[in-house]
Design an enzyme around this catalytic site. Structure first.
Site, mmCIF file in Angstrom:
data_model
loop_
_atom_site.group_PDB
_atom_site.id
_atom_site.type_symbol
_atom_site.label_atom_id
_atom_site.label_comp_id
_atom_site.label_asym_id
_atom_site.label_seq_id
_atom_site.Cartn_x
_atom_site.Cartn_y
_atom_site.Cartn_z
ATOM 1 N N TYR A 157 101.861 -28.976 29.003
ATOM 2 C CA TYR A 157 101.770 -27.527 28.754
ATOM 3 C C TYR A 157 101.963 -27.215 27.267
ATOM 4 O O TYR A 157 101.193 -26.470 26.660
ATOM 5 C CB TYR A 157 102.819 -26.798 29.592
ATOM 6 N N PRO A 193 104.135 -14.159 38.361
ATOM 7 C CA PRO A 193 104.030 -15.146 39.442
ATOM 8 C C PRO A 193 104.080 -16.592 38.932
ATOM 9 O O PRO A 193 104.661 -17.465 39.581
ATOM 10 C CB PRO A 193 102.668 -14.831 40.070
HETATM 11 P P1 NAD Z 1 99.859 -15.823 36.202
HETATM 12 O O1 NAD Z 1 99.809 -17.069 37.013
HETATM 13 O O2 NAD Z 1 100.521 -14.615 36.765
HETATM 14 O O3 NAD Z 1 98.381 -15.429 35.725
HETATM 15 C C1 NAD Z 1 97.496 -16.400 35.252
HETATM 16 C C2 NAD Z 1 96.148 -16.124 35.884
HETATM 17 O O4 NAD Z 1 95.226 -17.078 35.360
HETATM 18 C C3 NAD Z 1 96.141 -16.283 37.416
HETATM 19 O O5 NAD Z 1 95.627 -15.113 38.036
HETATM 20 C C4 NAD Z 1 95.210 -17.465 37.652
HETATM 21 O O6 NAD Z 1 94.427 -17.333 38.825
HETATM 22 C C5 NAD Z 1 94.352 -17.424 36.406
HETATM 23 N N1 NAD Z 1 93.717 -18.709 36.142
HETATM 24 C C6 NAD Z 1 94.288 -19.930 36.127
HETATM 25 N N2 NAD Z 1 93.357 -20.862 35.897
HETATM 26 C C7 NAD Z 1 92.169 -20.221 35.752
HETATM 27 C C8 NAD Z 1 90.848 -20.631 35.497
HETATM 28 N N3 NAD Z 1 90.531 -21.944 35.367
HETATM 29 N N4 NAD Z 1 89.886 -19.699 35.388
HETATM 30 C C9 NAD Z 1 90.178 -18.383 35.536
HETATM 31 N N5 NAD Z 1 91.406 -17.931 35.805
HETATM 32 C C10 NAD Z 1 92.398 -18.838 35.911
HETATM 33 O O7 NAD Z 1 100.544 -16.247 34.833
HETATM 34 P P2 NAD Z 1 101.071 -15.397 33.567
HETATM 35 O O8 NAD Z 1 102.508 -15.696 33.454
HETATM 36 O O9 NAD Z 1 100.565 -14.023 33.586
HETATM 37 O O10 NAD Z 1 100.346 -16.240 32.424
HETATM 38 C C11 NAD Z 1 99.320 -15.703 31.612
HETATM 39 C C12 NAD Z 1 99.237 -16.545 30.345
HETATM 40 O O11 NAD Z 1 100.460 -16.415 29.640
HETATM 41 C C13 NAD Z 1 99.055 -18.039 30.617
HETATM 42 O O12 NAD Z 1 98.185 -18.568 29.642
HETATM 43 C C14 NAD Z 1 100.442 -18.588 30.417
HETATM 44 O O13 NAD Z 1 100.440 -19.941 30.035
HETATM 45 C C15 NAD Z 1 100.952 -17.684 29.309
HETATM 46 N N6 NAD Z 1 102.412 -17.644 29.213
HETATM 47 C C16 NAD Z 1 103.160 -17.124 30.217
HETATM 48 C C17 NAD Z 1 104.532 -17.102 30.073
HETATM 49 C C18 NAD Z 1 105.424 -16.556 31.142
HETATM 50 O O14 NAD Z 1 106.647 -16.708 31.012
HETATM 51 N N7 NAD Z 1 104.911 -15.904 32.174
HETATM 52 C C19 NAD Z 1 105.148 -17.610 28.923
HETATM 53 C C20 NAD Z 1 104.340 -18.122 27.929
HETATM 54 C C21 NAD Z 1 102.976 -18.134 28.067
#
Ligand code: NAD
Length: 258
Positions: A157, A193
């Site tokens: 990651y 989520p």
């Molecule tokens: P989430 O799981 O709620 O949302 C991510 C979405 O991406 C999901 O709906 C999933 O279906 C979609 N997805 C995954 N693979 C895919 C693909 N191949 N094609 C199209 N859609 C796809 O997660 P989140 O926490 O909202 O994360 C959003 C972004 O933020 C991600 O890149 C994550 O790495 C980053 N991020 C999140 C956090 C956190 O703490 N939540 C921290 C740092 C970075």
């Protein structure tokens, strides 16, 4: 000064738009008058978003796997056809895993790079090809604090998000002549989520100990930062920037209990 999305026709394409940070961003952009293409590969989550926006002509909802180059190009073309252009992109589609380096299978490592890095590249490149002929725009990638520091258990990651950071800086450089700004947000832990699936109670306690603000962020707080970077009326001179929204984690040293 390029100001491409200050006009009435502000159109954003958001990947990962059916959940978490992406969904909160779509809601904020819609509230601010943007038209939004919400793309995600999760059919169940898309169904709920469809139900919430059934009559909304400012929303286009479609299934997309960001690792599929042809499907990405098609989704971008369909968005342009529906809304007359695109001047904002949010690459929020992403996957995560916490595994010690010895327990990280190469398939997981490759999949992480494919979704988080290649997907971000494919969508950014496809939209930039449109933006360069239509006066420019803004791309916001979602990196992570795990792409800026060596968080334990994040070989796949963290490496993928580190690559998103560099990709952001390189694309900012390549695309500046075309009036396209490219920035990234590096979130700390955000209550979504994805985090609910990965973080244990012990993880949460640790995060609270090391984050000066001692709490997780909310998706809406991230959406505000993303909106700032998208909106040419607010950030027209910002490009190649990695903006941490992490409760102070990146900048902190000792976190003493006093
Ligand atoms: P989430 O799981 O709620 O949302 C991510 C979405 O991406 C999901 O709906 C999933 O279906 C979609 N997805 C995954 N693979 C895919 C693909 N191949 N094609 C199209 N859609 C796809 O997660 P989140 O926490 O909202 O994360 C959003 C972004 O933020 C991600 O890149 C994550 O790495 C980053 N991020 C999140 C956090 C956190 O703490 N939540 C921290 C740092 C970075």
């Amino acid at each position: 000064m390029p100001k491409t999305n200050t006009t009435k026709n502000r159109v954003a394409l958001v990947t990962g738009g059916a959940s978490g940070i992406g969904l909160a961003t779509c809601e904020m952009l819609l509230a601010k008058g943007w038209k939004v293409a919400i793309l995600d590969r999760d059919e169940k989550a898309l169904k709920a978003v469809r139900a919430a926006h059934e009559q909304n002509k400012a929303v286009r909802i479609a299934s997309l796997d960001v690792t599929d180059e042809k499907a990405v190009d098609r989704a971008v073309a369909e968005t342009v056809e529906a809304f007359g252009g695109i001047n904002g992109v949010v690459n929020s589609a992403g996957i995560a895993a916490d595994k010690h380096v010895f327990d990280t299978p190469v398939d997981l490592f490759r999949k992480m790079l494919d979704v988080n890095v290649v997907g971000t590249f494919l969508v950014g490149r496809a939209v930039a090809r449109i933006m360069m002929d239509t006066g420019g725009g803004a791309i916001v990638n979602i990196a992570s604090i795990s792409g800026l520091r060596g968080s334990k258990g994040r070989s796949a990651y963290g490496a993928s998000k580190g690559a998103v950071v560099t990709l952001t800086q390189v694309m900012a450089n390549d695309l500046a002549p075309f009036g396209i700004r490219v920035n990234a947000v590096a979130p700390g832990p955000v209550e979504t989520p994805l985090v609910q699936a990965v973080h244990t109670d012990a993880d949460r306690e640790l995060y609270h100990r090391y984050i000066p603000m001692k709490r997780y962020g909310t998706p809406a707080e991230l959406a505000s930062v993303i909106h700032f970077l998208l909106d040419d009326t607010q950030s027209s001179y910002v490009t190649g920037e990695i903006l941490a929204a992490d409760g102070g984690y990146r900048g902190s040293g000792l976190v003493l209990d006093r």
